[in-house]
Enzyme design. Structure first.
Site, PDB file in Angstrom:
ATOM      1  N   ASP A 133     -16.907  -4.457  22.292  1.00 47.77           N
ATOM      2  CA  ASP A 133     -16.467  -5.349  23.567  1.00 47.77           C
ATOM      3  C   ASP A 133     -17.161  -4.722  24.821  1.00 47.77           C
ATOM      4  OD1 ASP A 133     -15.626  -6.943  25.077  1.00 47.77           O
ATOM      5  OD2 ASP A 133     -13.093  -5.802  24.769  1.00 47.77           O
ATOM      6  N   ASP A 136     -15.251  -4.895  28.449  1.00 44.68           N
ATOM      7  CA  ASP A 136     -13.520  -4.858  28.220  1.00 44.68           C
ATOM      8  C   ASP A 136     -13.024  -4.485  29.449  1.00 44.68           C
ATOM      9  OD1 ASP A 136     -11.292  -4.551  26.816  1.00 44.68           O
ATOM     10  OD2 ASP A 136     -10.868  -2.866  26.545  1.00 44.68           O
TER      11      ASP A 136
END
Length: 353
Positions: A133, A136
């Site tokens: 990610d 995030d």
């Protein structure tokens, strides 16, 4: 040490990506576009994903990557792609040896776009798969709050390496969470943490700098024995966790202080080093399925720091079923000694609905 090279590459790749995200964080215009699910993505997300995947593929060319972003929109929006390329091509670490390990700079805009699209693995329980990610907590990133650059290596469905770069968290592991930490954040002096863990080797933190990484300092979840004194972490966005259920669980546990709201896996990092005690992410609707990149790194870091991470039924999170946690509902993270008590309160509240 098992996974020594993987850990070093992951840490340095996250550091290099964080240099880019920090530059974008300070810009008023972050090149935001909306994905099909209406969630925002910024030039920082795209750039960070390209840098990290390029580093992984340079060192482990046969490994797969489950990444959150893909580059189709950039191939259509040439100006946006050029803006990202202008960021990506100039990013380098202050330590030339570390920079060389990652393969040096990306060589062209086309190579950058191809790197972003290499995050298209379907995941699964066979082989080596990285869950990424790039930013995030994008909404936190946009509003000037907490966010994290997250990377984890999953081998045959089991998380082996986890790294979190949290540019806006305090460096000092002993600094307790404050109510406003998720709001007006800053990456000024004294902020920026790199969390890391390898399965069976414990968890560490160190300052997030632009240079080489160190072995880091061992971290451990809090030694809390009276759960009523716990500091609870929860998501800022109401769409990510049921705050009403969180409040009822806190009441059942005798917790009187307000929960600390912050975006991203910075919550996992905070629990892992004992700055916070509990992290609850409770389902807001029956059809909601968590993504593996939102939890893989944080899950390992908390468990290696002496914590316990399960879903609301008490089952471990299963990262071997594809790109999502299809078997799991919600997340309960806490020090191992109080986790059963917290889980019982969660079950009592949810069963009463």
């Amino acid at each position: 040490m098992a996974y020594e090279k993987e850990l070093k590459v992951a840490q340095l790749a996250v550091v290099r990506a964080a240099i880019l995200t920090k530059a974008v964080f300070h810009e008023k215009a972050k090149g935001t576009v909306s994905k099909d699910d209406k969630s925002p993505v910024t030039i920082g997300d795209f750039g960070a994903q390209a840098l990290i995947i390029a580093a992984i593929k340079h060192n482990f060319p046969s490994d797969e990557v489950v990444g959150e972003e893909e580059a189709s929109s950039l191939r259509e929006q040439k100006d946006l792609s050029s803006t990202i390329w202008n960021l990506v091509k100039d990013v380098k670490l202050d330590d030339p040896e570390s920079d060389a390990l990652l393969g040096g700079p990306i060589k062209s805009e086309a190579e950058m776009l191809d790197a972003i699209d290499m995050g298209n693995s379907a995941g699964g329980d066979k082989g080596r798969i990285w869950a990424l990610d790039p930013i995030d907590g994008t909404k936190g990133f946009l509003r000037g709050g907490q966010y994290a650059v997250c990377l984890a290596l999953i081998v045959d469905g089991d998380v082996k390496v986890g790294v979190l770069g949290c540019p806006n968290l305090p460096v000092d592991d002993r600094e307790l969470l404050t109510e406003g930490i998720g709001a007006a954040a800053t990456d000024a002096e004294g902020k920026g943490v790199l969390f890391a863990a390898v399965q069976g080797q414990g968890a560490t933190s160190q300052p997030l700098t632009r240079g080489a990484v160190t072995p880091g300092h061992p971290i451990h979840v809090s030694q809390i024995s009276d759960v009523s004194e716990a500091v609870m972490c929860e998501s800022v966005e109401p769409g990510h966790s049921s705050k009403g259920d969180n409040a009822l669980i806190a009441q059942k546990l005798g917790i009187s202080r307000k929960p600390v709201q912050m975006d991203s896996q910075a919550k996992y990092g905070s629990v892992a080093r004992g700055a916070g005690d509990l992290y609850l992410r409770l389902p807001v609707r029956k059809d909601y399925v968590e993504k593996i990149w939102d939890h893989a790194a944080g899950d390992l870091i908390v468990r290696e720091a002496g914590g316990q991470v399960t879903d609301i039924t008490g089952s471990r999170l299963n990262f071997g079923l594809g790109r999502t946690l299809t078997e799991n509902k919600g997340v309960v993270a806490a020090p191992a000694n109080v986790h059963p008590q917290v889980l019982q309160a969660v079950r009592e509240v949810l069963d009463a609905k």
